[in-house]
Design a protein around this motif. Structure first.
Motif, PDB file in Angstrom:
ATOM      1  N   UNK A  13     -10.134   0.971  -4.231  1.00  0.00           N
ATOM      2  CA  UNK A  13      -9.336   2.142  -3.871  1.00  0.00           C
ATOM      3  C   UNK A  13      -7.922   1.676  -3.495  1.00  0.00           C
ATOM      4  N   UNK A  14      -6.897   2.287  -4.075  1.00  0.00           N
ATOM      5  CA  UNK A  14      -5.532   1.883  -3.747  1.00  0.00           C
ATOM      6  C   UNK A  14      -5.117   2.277  -2.326  1.00  0.00           C
ATOM      7  N   UNK A  15      -5.905   3.098  -1.666  1.00  0.00           N
ATOM      8  CA  UNK A  15      -5.544   3.583  -0.342  1.00  0.00           C
ATOM      9  C   UNK A  15      -6.241   2.830   0.783  1.00  0.00           C
ATOM     10  N   UNK A  16      -7.512   2.463   0.580  1.00  0.00           N
ATOM     11  CA  UNK A  16      -8.240   1.771   1.651  1.00  0.00           C
ATOM     12  C   UNK A  16      -8.721   0.383   1.229  1.00  0.00           C
ATOM     13  N   UNK A  17      -8.653   0.089  -0.067  1.00  0.00           N
ATOM     14  CA  UNK A  17      -9.100  -1.210  -0.561  1.00  0.00           C
ATOM     15  C   UNK A  17     -10.593  -1.305  -0.795  1.00  0.00           C
ATOM     16  N   UNK A  18     -11.334  -0.222  -0.528  1.00  0.00           N
ATOM     17  CA  UNK A  18     -12.781  -0.232  -0.728  1.00  0.00           C
ATOM     18  C   UNK A  18     -13.150  -0.397  -2.194  1.00  0.00           C
ATOM     19  N   UNK A  19     -14.283  -1.038  -2.438  1.00  0.00           N
ATOM     20  CA  UNK A  19     -14.757  -1.258  -3.804  1.00  0.00           C
ATOM     21  C   UNK A  19     -15.229   0.054  -4.403  1.00  0.00           C
ATOM     22  N   UNK A  20     -14.927   0.259  -5.687  1.00  0.00           N
ATOM     23  CA  UNK A  20     -15.332   1.455  -6.415  1.00  0.00           C
ATOM     24  C   UNK A  20     -16.455   1.095  -7.377  1.00  0.00           C
ATOM     25  N   UNK A  21     -17.350   2.034  -7.636  1.00  0.00           N
ATOM     26  CA  UNK A  21     -18.437   1.776  -8.578  1.00  0.00           C
ATOM     27  C   UNK A  21     -17.909   1.677 -10.007  1.00  0.00           C
ATOM     28  N   UNK A  22     -16.771   2.311 -10.263  1.00  0.00           N
ATOM     29  CA  UNK A  22     -16.080   2.215 -11.556  1.00  0.00           C
ATOM     30  C   UNK A  22     -14.638   2.666 -11.342  1.00  0.00           C
ATOM     31  N   UNK A  23     -13.725   2.230 -12.213  1.00  0.00           N
ATOM     32  CA  UNK A  23     -12.317   2.598 -12.020  1.00  0.00           C
ATOM     33  C   UNK A  23     -12.026   4.092 -12.168  1.00  0.00           C
ATOM     34  N   UNK A  27     -13.674   6.317  -8.630  1.00  0.00           N
ATOM     35  CA  UNK A  27     -12.573   6.721  -7.753  1.00  0.00           C
ATOM     36  C   UNK A  27     -12.734   8.180  -7.343  1.00  0.00           C
ATOM     37  N   UNK A  28     -13.084   9.030  -8.301  1.00  0.00           N
ATOM     38  CA  UNK A  28     -13.290  10.454  -7.997  1.00  0.00           C
ATOM     39  C   UNK A  28     -14.411  10.611  -6.974  1.00  0.00           C
ATOM     40  N   UNK A  29     -15.517   9.896  -7.171  1.00  0.00           N
ATOM     41  CA  UNK A  29     -16.617   9.945  -6.208  1.00  0.00           C
ATOM     42  C   UNK A  29     -16.150   9.470  -4.831  1.00  0.00           C
ATOM     43  N   UNK A  30     -15.351   8.410  -4.822  1.00  0.00           N
ATOM     44  CA  UNK A  30     -14.869   7.846  -3.555  1.00  0.00           C
ATOM     45  C   UNK A  30     -14.016   8.850  -2.790  1.00  0.00           C
ATOM     46  N   UNK A  31     -13.077   9.501  -3.455  1.00  0.00           N
ATOM     47  CA  UNK A  31     -12.228  10.444  -2.715  1.00  0.00           C
ATOM     48  C   UNK A  31     -13.000  11.688  -2.304  1.00  0.00           C
ATOM     49  N   UNK A  32     -14.103  11.992  -3.008  1.00  0.00           N
ATOM     50  CA  UNK A  32     -14.972  13.090  -2.558  1.00  0.00           C
ATOM     51  C   UNK A  32     -15.683  12.720  -1.256  1.00  0.00           C
ATOM     52  N   UNK A  33     -15.918  11.431  -1.056  1.00  0.00           N
ATOM     53  CA  UNK A  33     -16.676  10.960   0.109  1.00  0.00           C
ATOM     54  C   UNK A  33     -15.783  10.425   1.234  1.00  0.00           C
ATOM     55  N   UNK A  35     -12.482  11.407   3.163  1.00  0.00           N
ATOM     56  CA  UNK A  35     -11.422  12.393   3.395  1.00  0.00           C
ATOM     57  C   UNK A  35     -10.029  11.787   3.582  1.00  0.00           C
ATOM     58  N   UNK A  36      -9.932  10.636   4.246  1.00  0.00           N
ATOM     59  CA  UNK A  36      -8.623  10.026   4.458  1.00  0.00           C
ATOM     60  C   UNK A  36      -8.006   9.596   3.122  1.00  0.00           C
ATOM     61  N   UNK A  37      -8.821   9.026   2.244  1.00  0.00           N
ATOM     62  CA  UNK A  37      -8.315   8.613   0.929  1.00  0.00           C
ATOM     63  C   UNK A  37      -7.963   9.835   0.078  1.00  0.00           C
ATOM     64  N   UNK A  38      -8.763  10.892   0.194  1.00  0.00           N
ATOM     65  CA  UNK A  38      -8.473  12.129  -0.535  1.00  0.00           C
ATOM     66  C   UNK A  38      -7.131  12.694  -0.097  1.00  0.00           C
ATOM     67  N   UNK A  39      -6.873  12.673   1.205  1.00  0.00           N
ATOM     68  CA  UNK A  39      -5.607  13.166   1.731  1.00  0.00           C
ATOM     69  C   UNK A  39      -4.434  12.323   1.220  1.00  0.00           C
TER      70      UNK A  39
END
Length: 58
Positions: A13-23, A27-33, A35-39
């Motif tokens: 994730x470009x916002x928190x550095x967390x690993x994504x299951x796929x690029x 990423x879409x799943x990550x920002x759904x989960x 809220x800070x990254x979604x914002x």
């Protein structure tokens, strides 16, 4: 990630550095989960909106 850094790893994730299951969908799943990254993503989209000509599906 601060505004002066460059995002170079599409598997994190470009916002928190967390690993994504796929690029893409991961990423879409990550920002759904995360809220800070979604914002932060929405802020980024708002800031670049005037830089993109025409329609942008992203």
């Amino acid at each position: 990630m601060s505004a002066t850094e460059t995002w170079t790893d599409p598997n994190s994730c470009p916002f928190c550095g967390g690993r994504l299951s796929s690029p893409g969908a991961g990423f879409v799943d990550h920002i759904d989960e995360a809220p800070e990254c979604a914002s932060r993503f929405e802020q980024w989209r708002d800031r670049i909106g005037d830089d993109i000509q025409g329609d942008w599906s992203g």
